[in-house]
Scaffold this motif. Structure first.
Motif, PDB file in Angstrom:
ATOM      1  N   ASP A  29      14.627  51.444 -19.558  1.00  0.00           N
ATOM      2  CA  ASP A  29      13.813  50.973 -18.438  1.00  0.00           C
ATOM      3  C   ASP A  29      14.286  49.598 -17.966  1.00  0.00           C
ATOM      4  N   ASP A  30      14.624  48.725 -18.914  1.00  0.00           N
ATOM      5  CA  ASP A  30      15.101  47.388 -18.560  1.00  0.00           C
ATOM      6  C   ASP A  30      16.427  47.451 -17.803  1.00  0.00           C
ATOM      7  N   VAL A  31      17.291  48.378 -18.195  1.00  0.00           N
ATOM      8  CA  VAL A  31      18.560  48.536 -17.473  1.00  0.00           C
ATOM      9  C   VAL A  31      18.292  49.015 -16.047  1.00  0.00           C
ATOM     10  N   ILE A  32      17.442  50.037 -15.920  1.00  0.00           N
ATOM     11  CA  ILE A  32      17.140  50.607 -14.597  1.00  0.00           C
ATOM     12  C   ILE A  32      16.517  49.559 -13.680  1.00  0.00           C
ATOM     13  N   ASP A  33      15.618  48.748 -14.236  1.00  0.00           N
ATOM     14  CA  ASP A  33      14.904  47.755 -13.427  1.00  0.00           C
ATOM     15  C   ASP A  33      15.664  46.438 -13.291  1.00  0.00           C
ATOM     16  N   GLY A  34      16.745  46.273 -14.054  1.00  0.00           N
ATOM     17  CA  GLY A  34      17.488  45.018 -14.009  1.00  0.00           C
ATOM     18  C   GLY A  34      16.757  43.865 -14.647  1.00  0.00           C
ATOM     19  N   ASP A  35      15.867  44.160 -15.607  1.00  0.00           N
ATOM     20  CA  ASP A  35      15.075  43.109 -16.249  1.00  0.00           C
ATOM     21  C   ASP A  35      15.848  42.464 -17.401  1.00  0.00           C
ATOM     22  N   LEU A  36      15.689  41.149 -17.534  1.00  0.00           N
ATOM     23  CA  LEU A  36      16.324  40.389 -18.611  1.00  0.00           C
ATOM     24  C   LEU A  36      15.292  39.756 -19.535  1.00  0.00           C
ATOM     25  N   VAL A  37      14.014  39.857 -19.159  1.00  0.00           N
ATOM     26  CA  VAL A  37      12.935  39.199 -19.905  1.00  0.00           C
ATOM     27  C   VAL A  37      11.829  40.210 -20.173  1.00  0.00           C
ATOM     28  N   ARG A  38      11.240  40.117 -21.352  1.00  0.00           N
ATOM     29  CA  ARG A  38      10.068  40.921 -21.680  1.00  0.00           C
ATOM     30  C   ARG A  38       9.095  40.042 -22.448  1.00  0.00           C
ATOM     31  N   ARG A  39       7.860  40.005 -21.936  1.00  0.00           N
ATOM     32  CA  ARG A  39       6.802  39.168 -22.523  1.00  0.00           C
ATOM     33  C   ARG A  39       7.241  37.706 -22.673  1.00  0.00           C
ATOM     34  N   GLY A  40       7.903  37.212 -21.637  1.00  0.00           N
ATOM     35  CA  GLY A  40       8.251  35.803 -21.599  1.00  0.00           C
ATOM     36  C   GLY A  40       9.472  35.407 -22.398  1.00  0.00           C
ATOM     37  N   HIS A  41      10.156  36.365 -23.021  1.00  0.00           N
ATOM     38  CA  HIS A  41      11.327  36.063 -23.830  1.00  0.00           C
ATOM     39  C   HIS A  41      12.485  36.977 -23.422  1.00  0.00           C
ATOM     40  N   PRO A  42      13.735  36.534 -23.645  1.00  0.00           N
ATOM     41  CA  PRO A  42      14.862  37.401 -23.315  1.00  0.00           C
ATOM     42  C   PRO A  42      14.773  38.722 -24.079  1.00  0.00           C
ATOM     43  N   ASN A  43      14.976  39.835 -23.358  1.00  0.00           N
ATOM     44  CA  ASN A  43      15.051  41.124 -24.042  1.00  0.00           C
ATOM     45  C   ASN A  43      16.458  41.277 -24.617  1.00  0.00           C
ATOM     46  N   LEU A  44      16.774  42.451 -25.148  1.00  0.00           N
ATOM     47  CA  LEU A  44      18.099  42.641 -25.750  1.00  0.00           C
ATOM     48  C   LEU A  44      19.201  42.379 -24.726  1.00  0.00           C
ATOM     49  N   ILE A  45      19.005  42.846 -23.498  1.00  0.00           N
ATOM     50  CA  ILE A  45      20.014  42.665 -22.452  1.00  0.00           C
ATOM     51  C   ILE A  45      20.140  41.182 -22.105  1.00  0.00           C
ATOM     52  N   GLY A  46      19.001  40.512 -21.982  1.00  0.00           N
ATOM     53  CA  GLY A  46      19.014  39.086 -21.687  1.00  0.00           C
ATOM     54  C   GLY A  46      19.704  38.281 -22.776  1.00  0.00           C
ATOM     55  N   SER A  47      19.482  38.682 -24.034  1.00  0.00           N
ATOM     56  CA  SER A  47      20.128  37.985 -25.154  1.00  0.00           C
ATOM     57  C   SER A  47      21.635  38.195 -25.133  1.00  0.00           C
ATOM     58  N   LEU A  48      22.067  39.433 -24.893  1.00  0.00           N
ATOM     59  CA  LEU A  48      23.499  39.726 -24.829  1.00  0.00           C
ATOM     60  C   LEU A  48      24.155  38.978 -23.668  1.00  0.00           C
ATOM     61  N   LEU A  49      23.449  38.915 -22.542  1.00  0.00           N
ATOM     62  CA  LEU A  49      23.990  38.216 -21.377  1.00  0.00           C
ATOM     63  C   LEU A  49      24.147  36.726 -21.672  1.00  0.00           C
ATOM     64  N   ALA A  50      23.135  36.124 -22.290  1.00  0.00           N
ATOM     65  CA  ALA A  50      23.196  34.697 -22.605  1.00  0.00           C
ATOM     66  C   ALA A  50      24.332  34.410 -23.582  1.00  0.00           C
ATOM     67  N   GLU A  51      24.517  35.278 -24.566  1.00  0.00           N
ATOM     68  CA  GLU A  51      25.578  35.083 -25.550  1.00  0.00           C
ATOM     69  C   GLU A  51      26.961  35.214 -24.901  1.00  0.00           C
TER      70      GLU A  51
END
Length: 373
Positions: free
Chosen positions: A105-127
């Motif tokens: 769902d996060d990939v489809i929606d392009g989301d990088l954050v969940r509940r105010g914190h980076p999701n797995l995708i957001g963490s990988l992107l930041a790294e």
């Protein structure tokens, strides 16, 4: 409904048991992943961090319903202990399924954050971005870091789906019951994926955004795997009559639809400091909800339409849209839909549902009514 101190202790014990099972499921796979390199192992490390930080709504519902149904049998001993341990393993697998769906769902929606914190995708992107900055290559990899991170989300979701099937297939259960649960899992995945496709089709304008289609989508995306699956699985594992299982599933569908409708209200009208989502993200994405379906039928729609689906929607513009949505009756309309679903839910409780499970559902409904996140 007030939760007693014994219920709190029981819920704490259940959370610990579920977390231990999840730690084992993820830990085993994380260890095996090291053979494929640090990047692959990192996926499992991030997944473990996110899965173990959840609320465990679905596994807790399964286990509390299971325990309530088994109380009537008054059975003890090793066989009953093994039966309950198997139920916990299925409950933990359902949490893996939940996280797999979230990742996709996060990939489809392009989301990088969940509940105010980076999701797995957001963490990988930041790294990846930090590595590029450190290596001096950040100006030459436009889009590559995001593609890398989203690919990780897709692949991790795929692996968790496979892990869920493995847990169901290897459960210590009679053959017929194992097949029953596998059929239930397949049905759940089919409905959830169909709901996701409807959601994207509605958002992209491929499917007409009428209220009936939106409510069907909500049922498929949320009610089926969040409420129906845990309740049906609990009934099957506890050896309950099929009539009881069906009654629980129907109650779960009403509660699940109410849950999703309230989630839509919170996303549009709630306090982002409490629900942890990006404020007005549904409006920016052009998400077709029951709120928007009603607004389309009112004279206020021309004042809303130009802002709906606008990626650069400002906070002031979002507040403007929210005022119009409230003034045109969309907020009250959806609140009325929630009340209808809750009335149908309460009516279902008077059927063949045993008293113990009825209390579990009433407790869950009470949490829903006071929900702010």
């Amino acid at each position: 409904m007030t939760i007693t101190s014994s219920a709190v202790r029981s819920r704490t014990d259940l959370c610990s048991a579920i977390e231990n099972e999840l730690s084992g499921l993820i830990g085993k796979r994380a260890s095996a992943a090291t053979a494929y390199g640090a990047d692959f192992a990192r996926l499992w490390a991030l997944a473990g961090k996110n899965v173990l930080g959840g609320k465990f709504v679905r596994p807790l519902l399964l286990m509390e319903a299971y325990d309530a149904l088994r109380q009537r049998h008054h059975e003890h001993g090793p066989a009953e202990t093994r039966r309950r341990e198997t139920a916990i393993s299925i409950a933990a697998a359902i949490e893996l399924l939940h996280y797999a769906f979230l990742l996709h769902d996060d990939v489809i929606d392009g989301d990088l954050v969940r509940r105010g914190h980076p999701n797995l995708i957001g963490s990988l992107l930041a790294e990846a971005s930090e590595t590029a900055r450190r290596d001096g290559t950040d100006g030459t990899r436009a889009g590559s870091d995001l593609h890398w991170a989203q690919t990780g989300g897709i692949l991790m979701g795929d692996m968790l789906l496979a892990a869920t099937h493995q847990s169901f297939a290897r459960a210590d259960l009679p053959h017929e019951l194992r097949l029953r649960l596998l059929d239930l899992l397949e049905h759940t995945i089919n409905e959830t994926v169909a709901g996701e496709q409807l959601d994207v089709g509605l958002g992209d304008g491929v499917i007409a955004p009428d209220l009936r289609t939106i409510l069907v989508m909500c049922g498929y995306k949320t009610a089926t795997y969040t409420f129906e699956l845990p309740l049906r699985a609990a009934a099957a594992l506890a050896g309950a009559d099929f009539a009881v299982e069906n009654a629980l599933a129907t109650a779960g569908r009403h509660l699940g639809l109410a849950f999703q409708l309230q989630d839509d209200l919170l996303s549009t009208f709630g306090d982002p400091r409490r629900h942890g989502k990006d404020p007005f993200s549904d409006l920016r994405e052009g998400k077709e909800t029951a709120i928007i379906a009603h607004a389309r039928t009112t004279n206020a729609w021309p004042d809303i339409e130009s802002f709906f689906g606008k990626p650069e929607l400002s906070v002031d513009d979002g507040a403007h849209v929210r005022r119009h949505l409230s003034a045109c009756g969309a907020e009250a309309f959806v609140q009325g839909l929630i009340e209808e679903q809750m009335q149908a839910f309460n009516s279902q409780l008077t059927t063949t549902i045993p008293a113990g499970v009825r209390n579990v559902l009433l407790d869950l409904a009470g949490q829903l009514e006071g929900r702010q996140s």
